[in-house]
Design a protein around this motif. Structure first.
Motif, PDB file in Angstrom:
ATOM      1  N   TRP A  45       0.809  -1.180  -0.022  1.00 21.64           N
ATOM      2  CA  TRP A  45      -0.049   0.141   0.043  1.00 21.64           C
ATOM      3  C   TRP A  45       0.733   1.300  -0.006  1.00 21.64           C
ATOM      4  O   TRP A  45       0.628   2.103  -0.774  1.00 21.64           O
ATOM      5  CB  TRP A  45      -0.878  -0.123   1.287  1.00 21.64           C
ATOM      6  CG  TRP A  45      -0.100   0.060   2.516  1.00 21.64           C
ATOM      7  CD1 TRP A  45       0.376  -0.893   3.207  1.00 21.64           C
ATOM      8  CD2 TRP A  45       0.029   1.280   3.295  1.00 21.64           C
ATOM      9  NE1 TRP A  45       0.997  -0.307   4.428  1.00 21.64           N
ATOM     10  CE2 TRP A  45       0.739   0.889   4.484  1.00 21.64           C
ATOM     11  CE3 TRP A  45      -0.121   2.723   2.985  1.00 21.64           C
ATOM     12  CZ2 TRP A  45       1.168   1.926   5.427  1.00 21.64           C
ATOM     13  CZ3 TRP A  45       0.191   3.602   4.037  1.00 21.64           C
ATOM     14  CH2 TRP A  45       0.996   3.256   5.210  1.00 21.64           C
ATOM     15  N   ARG A  79       1.029   4.078  -2.666  1.00 20.66           N
ATOM     16  CA  ARG A  79       0.686   5.619  -2.454  1.00 20.66           C
ATOM     17  C   ARG A  79       1.679   6.430  -2.973  1.00 20.66           C
ATOM     18  O   ARG A  79       1.543   7.529  -3.525  1.00 20.66           O
ATOM     19  CB  ARG A  79       0.621   5.595  -0.897  1.00 20.66           C
ATOM     20  CG  ARG A  79       0.297   6.935  -0.204  1.00 20.66           C
ATOM     21  CD  ARG A  79      -0.029   6.807   1.164  1.00 20.66           C
ATOM     22  NE  ARG A  79      -0.170   8.098   1.598  1.00 20.66           N
ATOM     23  CZ  ARG A  79       0.531   8.835   2.572  1.00 20.66           C
ATOM     24  NH1 ARG A  79       1.515   8.075   3.230  1.00 20.66           N
ATOM     25  NH2 ARG A  79       0.236  10.059   2.952  1.00 20.66           N
ATOM     26  N   LEU A  92       1.023  -6.105  -7.207  1.00 23.62           N
ATOM     27  CA  LEU A  92      -0.196  -6.063  -6.422  1.00 23.62           C
ATOM     28  C   LEU A  92      -1.094  -6.950  -6.964  1.00 23.62           C
ATOM     29  O   LEU A  92      -2.229  -7.290  -6.402  1.00 23.62           O
ATOM     30  CB  LEU A  92      -0.437  -4.650  -6.534  1.00 23.62           C
ATOM     31  CG  LEU A  92       0.569  -3.614  -5.534  1.00 23.62           C
ATOM     32  CD1 LEU A  92       0.126  -2.161  -5.711  1.00 23.62           C
ATOM     33  CD2 LEU A  92       0.189  -4.183  -4.124  1.00 23.62           C
ATOM     34  N   TYR A 118      -5.729  -2.909   8.401  1.00 25.28           N
ATOM     35  CA  TYR A 118      -5.953  -3.269   6.706  1.00 25.28           C
ATOM     36  C   TYR A 118      -6.962  -2.531   5.996  1.00 25.28           C
ATOM     37  O   TYR A 118      -6.475  -2.083   4.954  1.00 25.28           O
ATOM     38  CB  TYR A 118      -6.645  -4.626   7.076  1.00 25.28           C
ATOM     39  CG  TYR A 118      -7.413  -5.207   5.921  1.00 25.28           C
ATOM     40  CD1 TYR A 118      -6.790  -5.885   4.791  1.00 25.28           C
ATOM     41  CD2 TYR A 118      -8.799  -5.144   5.854  1.00 25.28           C
ATOM     42  CE1 TYR A 118      -7.438  -6.414   3.624  1.00 25.28           C
ATOM     43  CE2 TYR A 118      -9.469  -5.546   4.733  1.00 25.28           C
ATOM     44  CZ  TYR A 118      -8.986  -6.312   3.794  1.00 25.28           C
ATOM     45  OH  TYR A 118      -9.625  -6.704   2.442  1.00 25.28           O
ATOM     46  N   ARG A 150      -4.715   0.305   4.713  1.00 29.64           N
ATOM     47  CA  ARG A 150      -4.053   0.136   3.457  1.00 29.64           C
ATOM     48  C   ARG A 150      -4.698  -0.320   2.253  1.00 29.64           C
ATOM     49  O   ARG A 150      -4.625   0.074   1.279  1.00 29.64           O
ATOM     50  CB  ARG A 150      -3.379  -1.364   4.053  1.00 29.64           C
ATOM     51  CG  ARG A 150      -2.466  -1.128   4.965  1.00 29.64           C
ATOM     52  CD  ARG A 150      -1.828  -2.521   5.560  1.00 29.64           C
ATOM     53  NE  ARG A 150      -0.695  -2.518   6.591  1.00 29.64           N
ATOM     54  CZ  ARG A 150      -0.481  -3.441   7.356  1.00 29.64           C
ATOM     55  NH1 ARG A 150      -0.778  -4.827   6.792  1.00 29.64           N
ATOM     56  NH2 ARG A 150       0.480  -3.176   8.234  1.00 29.64           N
ATOM     57  N   GLN A 151      -6.153  -0.746   2.460  1.00 30.25           N
ATOM     58  CA  GLN A 151      -7.008  -1.038   1.283  1.00 30.25           C
ATOM     59  C   GLN A 151      -7.340   0.283   0.730  1.00 30.25           C
ATOM     60  O   GLN A 151      -7.814   0.423  -0.498  1.00 30.25           O
ATOM     61  CB  GLN A 151      -8.238  -1.738   1.912  1.00 30.25           C
ATOM     62  CG  GLN A 151      -7.650  -3.450   2.068  1.00 30.25           C
ATOM     63  CD  GLN A 151      -7.157  -4.173   0.904  1.00 30.25           C
ATOM     64  OE1 GLN A 151      -7.531  -4.102  -0.309  1.00 30.25           O
ATOM     65  NE2 GLN A 151      -5.958  -4.678   0.998  1.00 30.25           N
ATOM     66  N   TYR A 152      -7.535   1.356   1.517  1.00 27.55           N
ATOM     67  CA  TYR A 152      -7.936   2.507   0.889  1.00 27.55           C
ATOM     68  C   TYR A 152      -6.886   2.961   0.003  1.00 27.55           C
ATOM     69  O   TYR A 152      -7.428   3.582  -1.190  1.00 27.55           O
ATOM     70  CB  TYR A 152      -8.054   3.602   2.196  1.00 27.55           C
ATOM     71  CG  TYR A 152      -8.544   4.939   1.759  1.00 27.55           C
ATOM     72  CD1 TYR A 152      -9.676   5.155   0.986  1.00 27.55           C
ATOM     73  CD2 TYR A 152      -7.597   5.963   1.900  1.00 27.55           C
ATOM     74  CE1 TYR A 152     -10.125   6.503   0.420  1.00 27.55           C
ATOM     75  CE2 TYR A 152      -7.859   7.242   1.271  1.00 27.55           C
ATOM     76  CZ  TYR A 152      -9.060   7.579   0.755  1.00 27.55           C
ATOM     77  OH  TYR A 152      -9.261   8.757   0.076  1.00 27.55           O
ATOM     78  N   PHE A 153      -5.842   2.969   0.323  1.00 29.51           N
ATOM     79  CA  PHE A 153      -4.551   3.761  -0.664  1.00 29.51           C
ATOM     80  C   PHE A 153      -4.489   2.751  -1.732  1.00 29.51           C
ATOM     81  O   PHE A 153      -4.291   3.090  -3.082  1.00 29.51           O
ATOM     82  CB  PHE A 153      -3.400   3.537   0.257  1.00 29.51           C
ATOM     83  CG  PHE A 153      -3.568   4.907   1.210  1.00 29.51           C
ATOM     84  CD1 PHE A 153      -3.575   6.139   0.657  1.00 29.51           C
ATOM     85  CD2 PHE A 153      -3.408   4.780   2.662  1.00 29.51           C
ATOM     86  CE1 PHE A 153      -3.707   7.555   1.565  1.00 29.51           C
ATOM     87  CE2 PHE A 153      -3.623   5.806   3.573  1.00 29.51           C
ATOM     88  CZ  PHE A 153      -3.567   6.994   2.915  1.00 29.51           C
ATOM     89  N   LEU A 154      -4.725   1.375  -1.371  1.00 29.91           N
ATOM     90  CA  LEU A 154      -4.474   0.352  -2.572  1.00 29.91           C
ATOM     91  C   LEU A 154      -5.552   0.729  -3.766  1.00 29.91           C
ATOM     92  O   LEU A 154      -5.494   0.709  -4.960  1.00 29.91           O
ATOM     93  CB  LEU A 154      -4.579  -1.031  -2.165  1.00 29.91           C
ATOM     94  CG  LEU A 154      -3.255  -1.434  -1.592  1.00 29.91           C
ATOM     95  CD1 LEU A 154      -3.507  -2.794  -0.712  1.00 29.91           C
ATOM     96  CD2 LEU A 154      -2.208  -1.548  -2.544  1.00 29.91           C
ATOM     97  N   HIS A 155      -6.848   0.706  -3.063  1.00 31.02           N
ATOM     98  CA  HIS A 155      -8.145   1.230  -4.083  1.00 31.02           C
ATOM     99  C   HIS A 155      -7.763   2.395  -4.661  1.00 31.02           C
ATOM    100  O   HIS A 155      -8.084   2.683  -6.022  1.00 31.02           O
ATOM    101  CB  HIS A 155      -9.371   1.164  -3.200  1.00 31.02           C
ATOM    102  CG  HIS A 155     -10.434   1.540  -4.144  1.00 31.02           C
ATOM    103  ND1 HIS A 155     -10.991   0.868  -4.859  1.00 31.02           N
ATOM    104  CD2 HIS A 155     -11.107   2.799  -4.123  1.00 31.02           C
ATOM    105  CE1 HIS A 155     -12.195   1.344  -5.711  1.00 31.02           C
ATOM    106  NE2 HIS A 155     -11.939   2.694  -4.985  1.00 31.02           N
ATOM    107  N   PHE A 182      -8.509  -3.524  -6.549  1.00 29.13           N
ATOM    108  CA  PHE A 182      -8.879  -3.465  -5.124  1.00 29.13           C
ATOM    109  C   PHE A 182     -10.092  -2.737  -4.801  1.00 29.13           C
ATOM    110  O   PHE A 182     -10.100  -1.424  -5.011  1.00 29.13           O
ATOM    111  CB  PHE A 182      -7.654  -3.057  -4.097  1.00 29.13           C
ATOM    112  CG  PHE A 182      -6.462  -3.702  -4.265  1.00 29.13           C
ATOM    113  CD1 PHE A 182      -6.249  -4.672  -3.303  1.00 29.13           C
ATOM    114  CD2 PHE A 182      -5.496  -3.434  -5.013  1.00 29.13           C
ATOM    115  CE1 PHE A 182      -5.130  -5.570  -3.370  1.00 29.13           C
ATOM    116  CE2 PHE A 182      -4.217  -3.993  -4.999  1.00 29.13           C
ATOM    117  CZ  PHE A 182      -4.012  -5.055  -4.488  1.00 29.13           C
TER     118      PHE A 182
END
Length: 209
Positions: free
Chosen positions: A38, A42, A60, A94, A97-102, A109
């Motif tokens: 993540w 970012r 990823l 988690y 992290r998922q917010y930045f991956l999305h 994601f």
């Protein structure tokens, strides 16, 4: 830790040296993608390197595929793997992290990865349907393990550790009972990641990316 530091320093200072270091750390990102992918995502717009972008995308994509399999193990759609104590704070981290991956890779994601965490915290979890944040929700943990535990009361906004797992297969959240730190404990970081998750969900639902 070096990946996290390099990414943060690149975002903060825009110094090219940190982009160079992130590129050199790609093997570490690959090996520890769940922990640091993540952060690399970012910082991706500031690296400005086609090869890095391509390789990170491949790394990823592999993680996203494995994650979908892991999330399907429970009906809650979150990574629920408790050891001794509840893992609500880990699940909220988690979500961060998922917010930045999305944001960086929305096709890989899904935003639901974040939204399902908020659902979990507010009552869609094992053992009960009680909100894990005191004074938030129609029914919440109003007896918890903080400086208030001997008063059998709560701190509004405090986020508890949540349902634990009694081996081999009994999820438990005793309520009201303030003396089980592994289920009802407050920590400051738990409140912080909860607030982030709420703000992230609001942005995702209103398309304010």
């Amino acid at each position: 830790q070096e990946v996290l530091a390099a990414a943060e320093l690149l975002i903060t200072t825009k110094e090219p040296a940190y982009a160079v270091r992130l590129k050199a750390l790609l093997p570490v990102i690959d090996a520890q993608v769940q922990e640091v992918g993540w952060a690399a995502a970012r910082a991706l717009p500031l690296v400005r390197d086609a090869e890095f972008s391509s390789r990170l995308g491949t790394i990823l994509a592999g993680y996203a595929s494995k994650l979908k399999t892991d999330l399907a193990k429970t009906p809650y759609g979150v990574p629920w793997e408790p050891q001794i104590w509840g893992v609500t704070w880990d699940i909220q981290e988690y979500a961060v992290r998922q917010y930045f991956l999305h944001k960086a890779f929305p096709r890989e994601f899904d935003r639901e990865n974040v939204l399902r965490v908020l659902n979990y915290v507010l009552g869609c979890h094992p053992a009960s349907a009680t909100s894990l944040v005191s004074a938030v929700g129609a029914r919440s943990m109003t007896v918890a393990y903080g400086i208030n535990l001997n008063d059998w009361t709560h701190i509004p906004g405090g986020g508890i550790s949540g349902p634990s797992l009694i081996r081999p297969d009994f999820p438990e959240l005793k309520e009201p009972f303030p003396y089980l730190w592994q289920q009802a404990e407050y920590v400051l970081t738990g409140a912080a990641t909860y607030v982030f998750t709420v703000l992230a969900a609001d942005r995702l639902l209103t398309d304010k990316l």
